[in-house]
Scaffold this motif. Structure first.
Motif, PDB file in Angstrom:
ATOM      1  N   UNK A 202     -11.852   5.996  -0.994  1.00 45.06           N
ATOM      2  CA  UNK A 202     -11.248   4.960  -0.152  1.00 45.06           C
ATOM      3  C   UNK A 202      -9.866   4.605  -0.673  1.00 45.06           C
ATOM      4  N   UNK A 203      -9.733   4.486  -1.996  1.00 47.78           N
ATOM      5  CA  UNK A 203      -8.430   4.164  -2.577  1.00 47.78           C
ATOM      6  C   UNK A 203      -7.402   5.236  -2.236  1.00 47.78           C
ATOM      7  N   UNK A 204      -7.828   6.500  -2.288  1.00 45.62           N
ATOM      8  CA  UNK A 204      -6.917   7.602  -1.958  1.00 45.62           C
ATOM      9  C   UNK A 204      -6.473   7.534  -0.507  1.00 45.62           C
ATOM     10  N   UNK A 205      -7.407   7.268   0.393  1.00 47.11           N
ATOM     11  CA  UNK A 205      -7.071   7.173   1.813  1.00 47.11           C
ATOM     12  C   UNK A 205      -6.112   6.016   2.068  1.00 47.11           C
ATOM     13  N   UNK A 206      -6.355   4.865   1.416  1.00 46.43           N
ATOM     14  CA  UNK A 206      -5.460   3.718   1.566  1.00 46.43           C
ATOM     15  C   UNK A 206      -4.074   4.044   1.015  1.00 46.43           C
ATOM     16  N   UNK A 207      -4.058   4.724  -0.124  1.00 47.98           N
ATOM     17  CA  UNK A 207      -2.810   5.129  -0.774  1.00 47.98           C
ATOM     18  C   UNK A 207      -1.974   5.968   0.192  1.00 47.98           C
ATOM     19  N   UNK A 208      -2.601   6.969   0.796  1.00 48.34           N
ATOM     20  CA  UNK A 208      -1.885   7.875   1.694  1.00 48.34           C
ATOM     21  C   UNK A 208      -1.502   7.183   2.999  1.00 48.34           C
ATOM     22  N   UNK A 209      -2.343   6.253   3.467  1.00 55.85           N
ATOM     23  CA  UNK A 209      -2.002   5.494   4.676  1.00 55.85           C
ATOM     24  C   UNK A 209      -0.743   4.658   4.460  1.00 55.85           C
ATOM     25  N   UNK A 210      -0.637   4.044   3.283  1.00 52.53           N
ATOM     26  CA  UNK A 210       0.560   3.258   2.987  1.00 52.53           C
ATOM     27  C   UNK A 210       1.790   4.158   2.993  1.00 52.53           C
ATOM     28  N   UNK A 211       1.692   5.314   2.339  1.00 55.98           N
ATOM     29  CA  UNK A 211       2.826   6.242   2.309  1.00 55.98           C
ATOM     30  C   UNK A 211       3.230   6.668   3.710  1.00 55.98           C
ATOM     31  N   UNK A 212       2.253   6.917   4.563  1.00 53.92           N
ATOM     32  CA  UNK A 212       2.545   7.350   5.937  1.00 53.92           C
ATOM     33  C   UNK A 212       3.334   6.291   6.710  1.00 53.92           C
ATOM     34  N   UNK A 213       3.168   5.029   6.338  1.00 61.74           N
ATOM     35  CA  UNK A 213       3.827   3.957   7.059  1.00 61.74           C
ATOM     36  C   UNK A 213       5.195   3.571   6.521  1.00 61.74           C
ATOM     37  N   UNK A 214       5.630   4.216   5.436  1.00 61.70           N
ATOM     38  CA  UNK A 214       6.901   3.850   4.821  1.00 61.70           C
ATOM     39  C   UNK A 214       8.082   4.586   5.448  1.00 61.70           C
ATOM     40  N   UNK A 215       9.258   3.978   5.319  1.00 63.26           N
ATOM     41  CA  UNK A 215      10.499   4.555   5.805  1.00 63.26           C
ATOM     42  C   UNK A 215      11.484   4.663   4.641  1.00 63.26           C
ATOM     43  N   UNK A 216      12.544   5.461   4.796  1.00 62.05           N
ATOM     44  CA  UNK A 216      13.518   5.580   3.706  1.00 62.05           C
ATOM     45  C   UNK A 216      14.052   4.242   3.202  1.00 62.05           C
TER      46      UNK A 216
END
Length: 232
Positions: A202-216
């Motif tokens: 779950x932590x990994x999925x949350x980690x990657x979800x946050x990255x997916x939502x970031x912008x430069x």
């Protein structure tokens, strides 16, 4: 497919889960797993710059490194743990905290960022911690861990500023995964509510979800597992 994803610390709880999720999702041409317990080209030791440089060199001909995740850290080592007061301060333990939590990830960036694309999306993220926030520190204690994570956060800020000159679409951030059920947090889980103790997947999925939502524009900042920005 979008190049290579590299997970450093892939033998740990969060790192292993990140590697597995990335492999299952199939978004990258390859997922490279590096750890201190790895063999051959899969070995990296954040306390040994020679091994960091060698690991980076082994990937020079791999598909461009589109994603680099540094999933490493130290909070305790057997009976040696975070300091409760200044009476517990020990020079060697402080140095070890900085070596693993701040200097190691910075050296990874030194050798791995040059392998990332010179233009287009690219992400470098390292495990940080909310307790590394100076403005959020209300309880004190945990001197080495707090200070080394604060140092990591400054390293991330510096790296983001410099790397933007090479690729203004790159994202370099720190991520606080919350309390994850791994050996790192095990001695300190007693007062953590069940809903706030995450299993590694779950932590990994949350980690990657946050990255997916970031912008430069988010580069150089620190974010929590739920996407909330953490103040310096």
């Amino acid at each position: 497919m979008t190049g290579s994803a590299v997970v450093i610390g892939a033998s740990g709880g969060i790192g292993r889960a990140l590697s597995d999720v990335l492999a299952d999702e199939g978004q990258y041409d390859c997922v490279v797993r590096l750890s201190r317990s790895g063999a051959g080209d899969g070995r990296i030791d954040l306390e040994d710059e020679t091994s960091i440089a060698a690991a980076a060199e082994s990937l020079a001909d791999a598909p461009a490194l589109s994603l680099i995740l540094v999933a490493t850290g130290i909070l305790h080592d057997g009976p040696t743990g975070p300091e409760k007061s200044m009476r517990d301060l020990d020079a060697a333990w402080l140095a070890r905290n900085f070596a693993v939590n701040a200097i190691g990830p910075a050296l990874v960036a030194k050798h791995f960022l040059p392998l990332m694309p010179k233009n287009g999306p690219a992400t470098f993220a390292a495990l940080s911690a909310r307790v590394g926030s100076i403005s959020d520190n209300r309880l004190g204690g945990w001197y080495g861990y707090r200070a080394s994570k604060a140092a990591l956060n400054m390293m991330i800020r510096n790296l983001a500023i410099e790397h933007k000159r090479k690729n203004d679409r790159a994202i370099i951030v720190g991520l606080h995964p919350g309390t994850v059920d791994t050996p790192l947090s095990e001695p300190f889980q007693g007062n953590v509510p069940a809903k706030q103790l995450f299993d590694p997947e779950r932590a990994a999925l949350q980690f990657l979800d946050v990255l997916d939502g970031l912008k430069p524009a988010d580069s150089g900042h620190i974010f929590a597992w739920d996407g909330e920005e953490i103040a310096p």
